[in-house]
Motif scaffolding. Structure first.
Motif, PDB file in Angstrom:
ATOM      1  N   THR A  45      27.539  27.237  -2.589  1.00 46.93           N
ATOM      2  CA  THR A  45      28.008  26.632  -3.838  1.00 46.93           C
ATOM      3  C   THR A  45      26.846  26.009  -4.608  1.00 46.93           C
ATOM      4  OG1 THR A  45      30.190  26.190  -2.898  1.00 46.93           O
ATOM      5  CG2 THR A  45      29.558  24.876  -4.812  1.00 46.93           C
ATOM      6  N   ILE A  46      25.981  25.294  -3.892  1.00 45.57           N
ATOM      7  CA  ILE A  46      24.826  24.655  -4.525  1.00 45.57           C
ATOM      8  C   ILE A  46      23.881  25.704  -5.099  1.00 45.57           C
ATOM      9  CG2 ILE A  46      22.728  23.314  -4.050  1.00 45.57           C
ATOM     10  CD1 ILE A  46      24.504  21.757  -1.966  1.00 45.57           C
ATOM     11  N   LEU A  47      23.593  26.746  -4.306  1.00 45.89           N
ATOM     12  CA  LEU A  47      22.687  27.789  -4.794  1.00 45.89           C
ATOM     13  C   LEU A  47      23.262  28.504  -6.010  1.00 45.89           C
ATOM     14  CD1 LEU A  47      21.452  29.293  -1.415  1.00 45.89           C
ATOM     15  CD2 LEU A  47      20.150  27.881  -3.022  1.00 45.89           C
ATOM     16  N   ALA A  48      24.564  28.744  -6.026  1.00 45.74           N
ATOM     17  CA  ALA A  48      25.195  29.379  -7.183  1.00 45.74           C
ATOM     18  C   ALA A  48      25.101  28.478  -8.403  1.00 45.74           C
ATOM     19  CB  ALA A  48      26.651  29.723  -6.876  1.00 45.74           C
ATOM     20  N   ALA A  49      25.322  27.190  -8.217  1.00 42.55           N
ATOM     21  CA  ALA A  49      25.238  26.245  -9.338  1.00 42.55           C
ATOM     22  C   ALA A  49      23.821  26.175  -9.886  1.00 42.55           C
ATOM     23  CB  ALA A  49      25.701  24.856  -8.889  1.00 42.55           C
ATOM     24  N   VAL A  50      22.837  26.176  -8.996  1.00 47.60           N
ATOM     25  CA  VAL A  50      21.437  26.144  -9.436  1.00 47.60           C
ATOM     26  C   VAL A  50      21.099  27.418 -10.196  1.00 47.60           C
ATOM     27  CG1 VAL A  50      19.042  26.195  -8.617  1.00 47.60           C
ATOM     28  CG2 VAL A  50      20.659  24.551  -7.656  1.00 47.60           C
ATOM     29  N   ALA A  51      21.525  28.562  -9.677  1.00 43.58           N
ATOM     30  CA  ALA A  51      21.260  29.831 -10.347  1.00 43.58           C
ATOM     31  C   ALA A  51      21.917  29.861 -11.717  1.00 43.58           C
ATOM     32  CB  ALA A  51      21.754  30.998  -9.495  1.00 43.58           C
ATOM     33  N   ASN A  52      23.152  29.387 -11.804  1.00 41.99           N
ATOM     34  CA  ASN A  52      23.850  29.355 -13.095  1.00 41.99           C
ATOM     35  C   ASN A  52      23.170  28.417 -14.074  1.00 41.99           C
ATOM     36  OD1 ASN A  52      25.772  31.195 -12.254  1.00 41.99           O
ATOM     37  ND2 ASN A  52      27.218  29.615 -11.599  1.00 41.99           N
ATOM     38  N   ALA A  53      22.703  27.276 -13.589  1.00 40.12           N
ATOM     39  CA  ALA A  53      22.007  26.320 -14.460  1.00 40.12           C
ATOM     40  C   ALA A  53      20.700  26.915 -14.960  1.00 40.12           C
ATOM     41  CB  ALA A  53      21.752  25.016 -13.710  1.00 40.12           C
ATOM     42  N   ARG A  54      19.982  27.602 -14.089  1.00 40.75           N
ATOM     43  CA  ARG A  54      18.723  28.241 -14.509  1.00 40.75           C
ATOM     44  C   ARG A  54      18.980  29.310 -15.566  1.00 40.75           C
ATOM     45  NH1 ARG A  54      15.148  29.136  -9.018  1.00 40.75           N
ATOM     46  NH2 ARG A  54      14.419  26.995  -8.868  1.00 40.75           N
ATOM     47  N   GLU A  55      20.037  30.096 -15.326  1.00 42.34           N
ATOM     48  CA  GLU A  55      20.393  31.145 -16.282  1.00 42.34           C
ATOM     49  C   GLU A  55      20.734  30.544 -17.641  1.00 42.34           C
ATOM     50  OE1 GLU A  55      23.835  34.098 -15.914  1.00 42.34           O
ATOM     51  OE2 GLU A  55      22.601  34.455 -14.117  1.00 42.34           O
ATOM     52  N   LYS A  56      21.540  29.507 -17.622  1.00 42.65           N
ATOM     53  CA  LYS A  56      21.950  28.831 -18.857  1.00 42.65           C
ATOM     54  C   LYS A  56      20.738  28.238 -19.572  1.00 42.65           C
ATOM     55  CE  LYS A  56      24.844  25.046 -20.503  1.00 42.65           C
ATOM     56  NZ  LYS A  56      25.706  23.926 -20.095  1.00 42.65           N
ATOM     57  N   ASP A  57      19.871  27.568 -18.810  1.00 43.17           N
ATOM     58  CA  ASP A  57      18.685  26.977 -19.400  1.00 43.17           C
ATOM     59  C   ASP A  57      17.755  28.047 -19.975  1.00 43.17           C
ATOM     60  OD1 ASP A  57      19.617  24.486 -18.758  1.00 43.17           O
ATOM     61  OD2 ASP A  57      18.267  24.183 -17.060  1.00 43.17           O
ATOM     62  N   ALA A  58      17.632  29.168 -19.281  1.00 40.72           N
ATOM     63  CA  ALA A  58      16.767  30.252 -19.752  1.00 40.72           C
ATOM     64  C   ALA A  58      17.278  30.797 -21.080  1.00 40.72           C
ATOM     65  CB  ALA A  58      16.695  31.360 -18.707  1.00 40.72           C
ATOM     66  N   ARG A  59      18.597  30.877 -21.211  1.00 44.48           N
ATOM     67  CA  ARG A  59      19.162  31.361 -22.477  1.00 44.48           C
ATOM     68  C   ARG A  59      18.898  30.393 -23.614  1.00 44.48           C
ATOM     69  NH1 ARG A  59      23.894  32.917 -19.215  1.00 44.48           N
ATOM     70  NH2 ARG A  59      24.746  30.900 -19.787  1.00 44.48           N
ATOM     71  N   HIS A  60      18.761  29.112 -23.277  1.00 45.11           N
ATOM     72  CA  HIS A  60      18.555  28.097 -24.306  1.00 45.11           C
ATOM     73  C   HIS A  60      17.105  27.639 -24.387  1.00 45.11           C
ATOM     74  CE1 HIS A  60      22.900  27.895 -23.562  1.00 45.11           C
ATOM     75  NE2 HIS A  60      22.975  27.607 -24.839  1.00 45.11           N
ATOM     76  N   GLY A  61      16.229  28.303 -23.640  1.00 43.32           N
ATOM     77  CA  GLY A  61      14.803  27.992 -23.702  1.00 43.32           C
ATOM     78  C   GLY A  61      14.414  26.718 -22.980  1.00 43.32           C
ATOM     79  N   ALA A  62      15.303  26.158 -22.198  1.00 41.23           N
ATOM     80  CA  ALA A  62      15.002  24.916 -21.484  1.00 41.23           C
ATOM     81  C   ALA A  62      14.418  25.231 -20.107  1.00 41.23           C
ATOM     82  CB  ALA A  62      16.264  24.081 -21.329  1.00 41.23           C
TER      83      ALA A  62
END
Length: 78
Positions: A45-62
């Motif tokens: 669950t933690i790894l999925a959340a981290v991956a999703n956060a990275r993906e989201k941040d990458a889309r927003h340039g963060a």
């Protein structure tokens, strides 16, 4: 294995003993298995959340900083 001391409700211990009898195993190995399953599921669950956060941040340039050792977590579920 390492011995530890933990305080648990008597009712919880009795529940594990009943379940263990049904599965014809000891209650302590059953508790270890339950803890292992929980830990593995939580790490996933933690790894999925981290991956999703990275993906989201990458889309927003963060940039995303994570304070946990992901390699260590991933080894637990491999």
């Amino acid at each position: 294995m390492q011995a530890i001391s933990i305080r648990l409700d008597r009712e919880l211990i009795e529940t594990f003993k009943q379940i263990a009898r049904i599965h014809d195993i000891g209650y302590q190995p059953l508790m270890r298995e339950a803890l292992r399953r929980f830990a593995d599921a939580e790490i996933k669950t933690i790894l999925a959340a981290v991956a999703n956060a990275r993906e989201k941040d990458a889309r927003h340039g963060a940039k995303h900083t994570v304070e946990v050792e992901l390699d260590s977590l991933q080894r637990h579920i491999a």
